[in-house]
Design a protein around this motif. Structure first.
Motif, PDB file in Angstrom:
ATOM      1  N   TYR A  52       3.990  -0.090  -1.721  1.00 27.70           N
ATOM      2  CA  TYR A  52       4.514  -1.447  -1.867  1.00 27.70           C
ATOM      3  C   TYR A  52       4.792  -2.056  -0.486  1.00 27.70           C
ATOM      4  O   TYR A  52       5.949  -2.247  -0.098  1.00 27.70           O
ATOM      5  CB  TYR A  52       5.805  -1.431  -2.695  1.00 27.70           C
ATOM      6  CG  TYR A  52       5.671  -0.643  -3.982  1.00 27.70           C
ATOM      7  CD1 TYR A  52       5.090  -1.213  -5.101  1.00 27.70           C
ATOM      8  CD2 TYR A  52       6.111   0.678  -4.062  1.00 27.70           C
ATOM      9  CE1 TYR A  52       4.952  -0.507  -6.283  1.00 27.70           C
ATOM     10  CE2 TYR A  52       5.977   1.405  -5.235  1.00 27.70           C
ATOM     11  CZ  TYR A  52       5.396   0.804  -6.340  1.00 27.70           C
ATOM     12  OH  TYR A  52       5.254   1.523  -7.506  1.00 27.70           O
ATOM     13  N   ASP A  54       4.450  -5.007   0.594  1.00 29.12           N
ATOM     14  CA  ASP A  54       5.046  -6.339   0.543  1.00 29.12           C
ATOM     15  C   ASP A  54       5.919  -6.444  -0.697  1.00 29.12           C
ATOM     16  O   ASP A  54       5.502  -6.938  -1.740  1.00 29.12           O
ATOM     17  CB  ASP A  54       3.951  -7.419   0.520  1.00 29.12           C
ATOM     18  CG  ASP A  54       4.535  -8.823   0.477  1.00 29.12           C
ATOM     19  OD1 ASP A  54       5.718  -8.978   0.847  1.00 29.12           O
ATOM     20  OD2 ASP A  54       3.824  -9.756   0.065  1.00 29.12           O
ATOM     21  N   SER A  55       7.157  -5.964  -0.578  1.00 32.74           N
ATOM     22  CA  SER A  55       8.051  -5.949  -1.735  1.00 32.74           C
ATOM     23  C   SER A  55       9.292  -6.811  -1.520  1.00 32.74           C
ATOM     24  O   SER A  55      10.199  -6.821  -2.349  1.00 32.74           O
ATOM     25  CB  SER A  55       8.475  -4.506  -2.048  1.00 32.74           C
ATOM     26  OG  SER A  55       9.157  -3.939  -0.949  1.00 32.74           O
ATOM     27  N   SER A  56       9.353  -7.525  -0.408  1.00 31.67           N
ATOM     28  CA  SER A  56      10.547  -8.313  -0.111  1.00 31.67           C
ATOM     29  C   SER A  56      10.603  -9.559  -0.984  1.00 31.67           C
ATOM     30  O   SER A  56       9.577 -10.132  -1.358  1.00 31.67           O
ATOM     31  CB  SER A  56      10.565  -8.718   1.367  1.00 31.67           C
ATOM     32  OG  SER A  56       9.450  -9.530   1.668  1.00 31.67           O
ATOM     33  N   GLN A 140       9.776  -2.775  -6.179  1.00 38.98           N
ATOM     34  CA  GLN A 140       9.010  -4.013  -6.360  1.00 38.98           C
ATOM     35  C   GLN A 140       9.665  -5.029  -7.289  1.00 38.98           C
ATOM     36  O   GLN A 140       9.170  -6.159  -7.439  1.00 38.98           O
ATOM     37  CB  GLN A 140       7.607  -3.689  -6.874  1.00 38.98           C
ATOM     38  CG  GLN A 140       7.540  -3.164  -8.300  1.00 38.98           C
ATOM     39  CD  GLN A 140       7.748  -1.671  -8.419  1.00 38.98           C
ATOM     40  OE1 GLN A 140       8.646  -1.117  -7.795  1.00 38.98           O
ATOM     41  NE2 GLN A 140       6.914  -1.018  -9.210  1.00 38.98           N
ATOM     42  N   LYS A 143      10.745  -8.743  -6.050  1.00 42.18           N
ATOM     43  CA  LYS A 143       9.591  -9.608  -5.777  1.00 42.18           C
ATOM     44  C   LYS A 143       8.937 -10.076  -7.079  1.00 42.18           C
ATOM     45  O   LYS A 143       8.557 -11.247  -7.220  1.00 42.18           O
ATOM     46  CB  LYS A 143       8.575  -8.870  -4.910  1.00 42.18           C
ATOM     47  CG  LYS A 143       7.342  -9.703  -4.538  1.00 42.18           C
ATOM     48  CD  LYS A 143       6.416  -8.926  -3.625  1.00 42.18           C
ATOM     49  CE  LYS A 143       5.160  -9.729  -3.307  1.00 42.18           C
ATOM     50  NZ  LYS A 143       5.474 -10.983  -2.595  1.00 42.18           N
TER      51      LYS A 143
END
Length: 240
Positions: A52, A54-56, A140, A143
């Protein structure tokens, strides 16, 4: 949100990826005092974070809130404070399969509510489930929930602010409406109450548990906020 699975049907690789469940208990502060809060969460620390990248999920800036409160006072806007309970559960899990294990105590409680899960409880009293919905604690989930809410707003013609993507503006019934979002807490402003009520009604159709109130005296992010003629009063009495 939780789909029970027989442990012996899982492959060796699937068993390695099973994460724990935790019951999260804490006192929750609001503007009027302290309330107890309990929530079932997943132990996201056991997930492979490399899956993950890009989970922000964004959260609104305090400056944005104060600017919107100032504008609300200057333009004599109505306000609605909206809370979406169990917000993450509105978003479907996507990508990597997430398997979670419930402790014997939690498995017993779940079986009392949903007897159909009893055959899935193993000899140690534990229960393995697949998460079909985003659950608090998963890497995740934040997001996925923000994307779900953003898609809902885009479908209704709202667009995010260029500086703060948790501030959205659009029109409902021909009237301007501005929202500021902090995870599952939404504060909305418009010139008239019917516009805000229309927003609330549409949110209630889309999401699971929506609590809302149109008022100029409300709690938001632990602050007591009062919108008065020519001024906004902000306090944190309970926190102090």
């Amino acid at each position: 949100a939780l789909k029970p699975i027989l442990r012996h049907t899982l492959t060796r690789e699937q068993r390695k990826k099973i994460i724990r469940s935790l019951m999260f208990l804490k006192p929750k502060y609001d503007a009027l005092g302290i309330l107890d809060k309990a929530r079932l969460v997943a132990d996201g620390s056991m997930q492979d974070r490399s899956l993950y990248p890009d989970s922000s999920s964004p959260t609104s800036m305090t400056q944005s809130l104060f600017l919107l409160l100032a504008l609300a006072v200057m333009e004599n806007l109505e306000a609605a404070v909206i809370d979406i309970g169990g917000a993450y559960l509105n978003a479907k899990m996507s990508g990597e399969e997430v398997l979670m294990e419930l402790s014997p105590q939690l498995a017993t409680y779940l079986a009392e509510v949903s007897p159909e899960v009893k055959p899935f409880i193993d000899e140690r009293g534990k229960l393995v489930v697949r998460l079909d919905r985003a659950l608090y604690g998963c890497v995740q989930s934040g997001k996925l929930w923000f994307e779900e809410l953003a898609n809902f707003l885009k479908e209704r013609g709202f667009s995010p602010n260029a500086v703060d993507q948790c501030v959205w503006t659009g029109k409902l019934g021909g009237e301007d409406c501005t929202l500021i979002i902090y995870v599952d807490d939404i504060l909305a402003f418009s010139k008239n109450k019917p516009t805000l009520q229309k927003l609330i009604d549409e949110l209630r159709i889309k999401f699971i548990d929506v609590k809302a109130q149109i008022t100029k005296d409300f709690s938001y992010l632990g602050m007591r906020i009062q919108l008065k003629p020519n001024k906004a009063i902000i306090g944190m009495d309970a926190y102090i």
